[in-house]
Design a protein around this motif. Structure first.
Motif, PDB file in Angstrom:
ATOM      1  N   PRO A 124       0.816  -1.217   0.000  1.00 50.49           N
ATOM      2  CA  PRO A 124       0.000   0.000   0.000  1.00 50.49           C
ATOM      3  C   PRO A 124       0.849   1.266   0.000  1.00 50.49           C
ATOM      4  N   VAL A 125       0.261   2.342  -0.491  1.00 48.78           N
ATOM      5  CA  VAL A 125       0.892   3.662  -0.470  1.00 48.78           C
ATOM      6  C   VAL A 125       0.027   4.542   0.418  1.00 48.78           C
ATOM      7  N   LEU A 126       0.628   5.136   1.444  1.00 46.38           N
ATOM      8  CA  LEU A 126      -0.133   5.993   2.340  1.00 46.38           C
ATOM      9  C   LEU A 126      -0.633   7.229   1.609  1.00 46.38           C
ATOM     10  N   ASP A 127      -1.820   7.695   1.980  1.00 41.70           N
ATOM     11  CA  ASP A 127      -2.377   8.908   1.380  1.00 41.70           C
ATOM     12  C   ASP A 127      -1.570  10.145   1.763  1.00 41.70           C
ATOM     13  N   THR A 128      -1.002  10.128   2.950  1.00 37.90           N
ATOM     14  CA  THR A 128      -0.213  11.267   3.426  1.00 37.90           C
ATOM     15  C   THR A 128       1.076  11.372   2.618  1.00 37.90           C
ATOM     16  N   ARG A 129       1.412  12.592   2.242  1.00 39.15           N
ATOM     17  CA  ARG A 129       2.656  12.853   1.504  1.00 39.15           C
ATOM     18  C   ARG A 129       3.461  13.895   2.265  1.00 39.15           C
ATOM     19  N   ILE A 130       4.748  13.743   2.202  1.00 38.95           N
ATOM     20  CA  ILE A 130       5.646  14.748   2.781  1.00 38.95           C
ATOM     21  C   ILE A 130       6.087  15.628   1.623  1.00 38.95           C
ATOM     22  N   MET A 131       5.733  16.873   1.693  1.00 37.05           N
ATOM     23  CA  MET A 131       6.007  17.792   0.592  1.00 37.05           C
ATOM     24  C   MET A 131       7.419  18.378   0.713  1.00 37.05           C
ATOM     25  N   GLN A 132       8.001  18.711  -0.415  1.00 37.37           N
ATOM     26  CA  GLN A 132       9.311  19.348  -0.460  1.00 37.37           C
ATOM     27  C   GLN A 132       9.188  20.757   0.107  1.00 37.37           C
ATOM     28  N   ARG A 133       9.991  21.051   1.093  1.00 41.19           N
ATOM     29  CA  ARG A 133       9.972  22.386   1.690  1.00 41.19           C
ATOM     30  C   ARG A 133      11.406  22.842   1.923  1.00 41.19           C
ATOM     31  N   VAL A 134      11.645  24.096   1.716  1.00 42.14           N
ATOM     32  CA  VAL A 134      12.980  24.665   1.922  1.00 42.14           C
ATOM     33  C   VAL A 134      13.345  24.613   3.401  1.00 42.14           C
ATOM     34  N   SER A 135      12.356  24.634   4.284  1.00 39.58           N
ATOM     35  CA  SER A 135      12.644  24.652   5.720  1.00 39.58           C
ATOM     36  C   SER A 135      13.352  23.375   6.184  1.00 39.58           C
ATOM     37  N   TYR A 136      13.161  22.235   5.494  1.00 39.20           N
ATOM     38  CA  TYR A 136      13.835  21.009   5.906  1.00 39.20           C
ATOM     39  C   TYR A 136      15.357  21.110   5.759  1.00 39.20           C
ATOM     40  N   PRO A 137      15.881  21.424   4.563  1.00 40.92           N
ATOM     41  CA  PRO A 137      17.342  21.535   4.467  1.00 40.92           C
ATOM     42  C   PRO A 137      17.895  22.713   5.266  1.00 40.92           C
ATOM     43  N   ASN A 138      17.142  23.802   5.349  1.00 37.74           N
ATOM     44  CA  ASN A 138      17.613  24.941   6.138  1.00 37.74           C
ATOM     45  C   ASN A 138      17.753  24.573   7.607  1.00 37.74           C
ATOM     46  N   SER A 139      16.778  23.841   8.144  1.00 38.24           N
ATOM     47  CA  SER A 139      16.842  23.467   9.553  1.00 38.24           C
ATOM     48  C   SER A 139      18.027  22.540   9.816  1.00 38.24           C
TER      49      SER A 139
END
Length: 146
Positions: A124-139
């Motif tokens: 199965p593939v979860l409906d929830t997706r983690i979106m690309q955000r600039v805050s992830y690499p910045n943090s």
């Protein structure tokens, strides 16, 4: 009391120190004095079919496989998916597993189509997706969390 162990096959960030073995991590969680205070133990490992991945899959109750919407990432999961499917069969379906789309870019065709392609693996593939955000690499560069 035993807590559920979740194996998240994540690609480690560059420069991150090597993690302890999955067996050691699971043992540490299960030996913890106040296990009832914890709902889950998470083993963060690499997506490759390595000794760590094999040990973690054996110890896991649930395997979460993050995949970026890229043909290369989809292809790279095949060995891990084979291991997971073998373990599911060996445990008569007791082990559960699913994909989660990670670093999806909003309003792109590849971001929309990746779930359909992943379903071909039979998990199965979860409906929830983690979106690309600039805050992830910045943090990460600042040593903080989001």
């Amino acid at each position: 009391m035993s807590i559920p162990i979740v194996y998240a096959a994540l690609t480690p960030a560059p420069g991150v120190a090597r993690r302890p073995s999955a067996r050691a991590a699971c043992g540490a969680w299960r030996r913890k004095r106040h296990v009832s205070e914890h709902e889950f133990g998470v083993i963060d490992g690499s997506p490759q079919a390595t000794t760590l991945a094999i040990s973690a899959i054996k110890a896991a109750d649930f395997v979460l496989i993050p995949v970026q919407p890229s043909p290369y990432d989809v292809w790279a999961t095949s060995d891990l998916v084979d291991l997971v499917k073998q373990r599911i069969e060996m445990t008569d379906g007791k082990l559960k597993a699913a994909f989660v789309v990670s670093r999806a870019i909003q309003n792109t065709n590849i971001g929309k189509e990746v779930a359909t392609v992943l379903l071909d693996y039979g998990l199965p593939v979860l409906d929830t997706r983690i979106m690309q955000r600039v805050s992830y690499p910045n943090s990460a560069s600042l040593g903080k969390t989001v």
